[in-house]
Design an enzyme around this catalytic site. Structure first.
Site, mmCIF file in Angstrom:
data_model
loop_
_atom_site.group_PDB
_atom_site.id
_atom_site.type_symbol
_atom_site.label_atom_id
_atom_site.label_comp_id
_atom_site.label_asym_id
_atom_site.label_seq_id
_atom_site.Cartn_x
_atom_site.Cartn_y
_atom_site.Cartn_z
ATOM 1 N N LYS A 1 57.165 18.552 -6.321
ATOM 2 C CA LYS A 1 58.579 18.193 -6.459
ATOM 3 C C LYS A 1 58.787 17.198 -7.603
ATOM 4 C CE LYS A 1 60.812 16.344 -2.838
ATOM 5 N NZ LYS A 1 61.712 15.173 -2.985
ATOM 6 N N SER A 2 57.933 16.187 -7.682
ATOM 7 C CA SER A 2 58.093 15.177 -8.731
ATOM 8 C C SER A 2 57.955 15.792 -10.121
ATOM 9 C CB SER A 2 57.054 14.069 -8.554
ATOM 10 O OG SER A 2 57.242 13.382 -7.347
ATOM 11 N N ARG B 1 60.905 16.432 -13.259
ATOM 12 C CA ARG B 1 60.675 15.899 -14.602
ATOM 13 C C ARG B 1 60.538 17.000 -15.646
ATOM 14 N NH1 ARG B 1 59.346 12.538 -10.713
ATOM 15 N NH2 ARG B 1 59.301 10.273 -11.032
ATOM 16 N N ARG C 1 71.533 5.614 1.016
ATOM 17 C CA ARG C 1 70.319 5.093 0.378
ATOM 18 C C ARG C 1 70.670 4.160 -0.776
ATOM 19 N NH1 ARG C 1 66.275 10.019 -0.533
ATOM 20 N NH2 ARG C 1 64.885 8.268 -1.057
ATOM 21 N N SER D 1 58.178 1.423 -7.459
ATOM 22 C CA SER D 1 59.039 2.595 -7.385
ATOM 23 C C SER D 1 58.890 3.432 -8.648
ATOM 24 C CB SER D 1 60.509 2.193 -7.208
ATOM 25 O OG SER D 1 61.351 3.330 -7.337
ATOM 26 N N GLN E 1 60.518 6.094 -9.166
ATOM 27 C CA GLN E 1 61.856 6.553 -9.556
ATOM 28 C C GLN E 1 62.553 5.544 -10.448
ATOM 29 O OE1 GLN E 1 64.000 7.561 -6.000
ATOM 30 N NE2 GLN E 1 62.651 9.258 -5.479
ATOM 31 N N ASP F 1 54.974 9.144 0.707
ATOM 32 C CA ASP F 1 55.676 10.248 1.363
ATOM 33 C C ASP F 1 54.851 10.905 2.462
ATOM 34 O OD1 ASP F 1 58.064 10.051 -0.059
ATOM 35 O OD2 ASP F 1 57.337 11.322 -1.688
ATOM 36 N N ARG G 1 62.013 6.093 8.185
ATOM 37 C CA ARG G 1 60.887 6.889 8.654
ATOM 38 C C ARG G 1 59.968 6.139 9.606
ATOM 39 N NH1 ARG G 1 59.660 10.259 3.017
ATOM 40 N NH2 ARG G 1 61.266 11.848 3.408
#
Length: 447
Positions: A31-32, A36, A132, A177, A179, A329, A360
């Site tokens: 996914k990452s 990108r 979030r 992070s 992100q 994750d 979570r």
């Protein structure tokens, strides 16, 4: 597993005890890397080709936003994606709000992209994403000159007005992070001068690898235990042919399932094993997991291997604090593994888990208790007393809070319970692992 009566758009499902898992499977693309590859291809001059792209809802939200800002993005009959880029600095003003759905990655990375362009964009998202925090991205991008009008608490929906030319900054990440780091680097692409990000704790480095692959002038230095990533702006990116490896976060679910279900022996093919993402494999091996890497290789600058997993008697451990960024994750499915291990597993330093698609820590604690696990919740993690391999009781309905990883974690837990586990909604799984149930069926799960 039998599907239950659906209410609204929810897809409840039931998972029960399974016989041995066997076979070879592939999981969807990382996914990452998928996010990108689309973003950087959209900034290159010319056409890029991406194979193995994750076609989940999160990545498709990124593709739709990039189309709205001028990039040409199509899926070919051969399942490869073709992206015609607009060049760095060439993004166009979108005609309507950019809907990020449930994707925090899409929101934060695209905010960085827009921050150094002379355009104004509204960002929206679903109910979960709108809870979030975005302030961690808003702060550094504001220092670069972007202007934000956000909902209370720095949340979506929000409006961003980019600045061109933006102001290069040196920014030390207050929270580990990838992100936030990536958002700043993307803003720095169209910013004159050098933009630097200082990481006290290393995070996944897909952005750095891929930016260099596209031709950006990017350097990484390590000084005093910190990583300093510097990017020179006003770059010109070159189109690429990208093959996306399997997502290690998705591979985690069949891997743990095979470890826990007696007699299992499976191979998960073509899994990305970037060192900043491989923490779960390290921890599961430390717990006694029989995990073998077959044919380690490099594809597009990323380490890849096939992973053989055989059922194993796991032992509880004290998970090292420093490994958290390399498996953030994967903690929900690790908690499931810990619940079946012998002895106690202690996790800490996981405050970031409270800011994901759901809290979570609390959501996993609640669900695991409901199916018979012994759990102690702390401010920054869980302490799990394992059963020593004995099945959990099961027989409960688990609330996923619209969180894809919670749903898949309890689907795996249901394979090792006495009574079936009901998942209140499997629909969120489509954001990251479309075809999850099909993959589990291929391994022999009765679904």
């Amino acid at each position: 597993m039998s599907t239950l009566t659906s209410q609204a758009n929810a897809r409840p499902a039931r998972f029960g005890a399974s016989g041995p898992l066997r076979g070879r499977v592939r999981v969807p693309g990382d996914k990452s890397i998928s996010h990108r590859s689309l973003i950087l291809s959209a900034l290159a001059v010319g056409e890029s080709r991406v194979e193995g792209l994750l076609e989940g809802e999160d990545v498709l939200a990124t593709a739709a936003a990039l189309r709205a800002m001028g990039a040409g993005i199509t899926r070919g009959a051969d399942h490869a994606w073709h992206i015609r880029g607009v060049g760095v600095g060439g993004l166009l003003q979108p005609r309507s709000a950019l809907d990020m759905g449930n994707s925090g990655t899409s929101a934060r990375l695209l905010m960085g992209l827009v921050a150094s362009h002379s355009i104004t964009c509204a960002f929206t998202g679903d109910l979960s994403l709108s809870t979030r925090p975005m302030e961690r991205v808003i702060l550094p991008l504001s220092l670069m000159g972007a202007e934000f009008t956000a909902s209370p608490g720095g949340r979506l929906p929000l409006m961003i007005r980019g600045l061109c030319p933006a102001v290069p900054i040196d920014y030390r990440l207050p929270v580990a992070s990838a992100q936030v780091k990536s958002a700043i680097l993307l803003a720095g692409l169209n910013t004159p001068g050098i933009t630097r990000v200082i990481e006290p704790v290393a995070t996944r480095d897909h952005s750095e690898r891929m930016l260099r692959g596209f031709g950006a002038d990017l350097t990484v230095e390590e000084t005093g235990g910190e990583r300093i990533i510097a990017i020179r702006g006003e770059a010109e990116l070159t189109p690429q042919h990208i093959v996306v490896p399997g997502d290690p976060s998705s591979a985690a679910f069949p891997i743990v399932a095979a470890l826990l279900v007696p007699g299992s022996d499976i191979i998960v093919e073509n899994v990305g094993l970037n060192p900043t993402r491989a923490g779960l494999i390290e921890i599961l091996r430390a717990m006694g997991g029989d995990i073998t890497l077959i044919d380690p290789r490099e594809v597009g600058g990323e380490p890849v291997a096939d992973i053989r997993v055989r059922s194993s008697a796991l032992n509880g451990i004290d998970v090292p604090l420093e490994i958290a960024p390399a498996m953030i994750d994967e903690f929900p499915i690790l908690f499931v593994a810990a619940a079946l291990a012998r002895g106690r597993t202690v996790t800490r330093g996981l405050e970031e888990l409270r800011l994901k698609e759901s809290d979570r820590i609390s959501t996993m604690a609640e669900g695991l208790r409901a199916i018979g696990a012994r759990i102690e919740e702390t401010a920054d993690g869980l302490i799990v007393e394992g059963t020593g391999g004995e099945r959990l009781a099961g027989g409960a309905t688990v609330a996923t809070r619209l969180d894809h990883r919670i749903a898949m974690s309890f689907a795996v837990a249901g394979l090792v319970t006495e009574a079936d586990v009901t998942i209140d909604d499997m629909a969120p799984v489509d954001t990251s692992f479309p075809g999850f149930v099909d993959v589990m069926r291929m391994l022999g799960v009765d679904a």
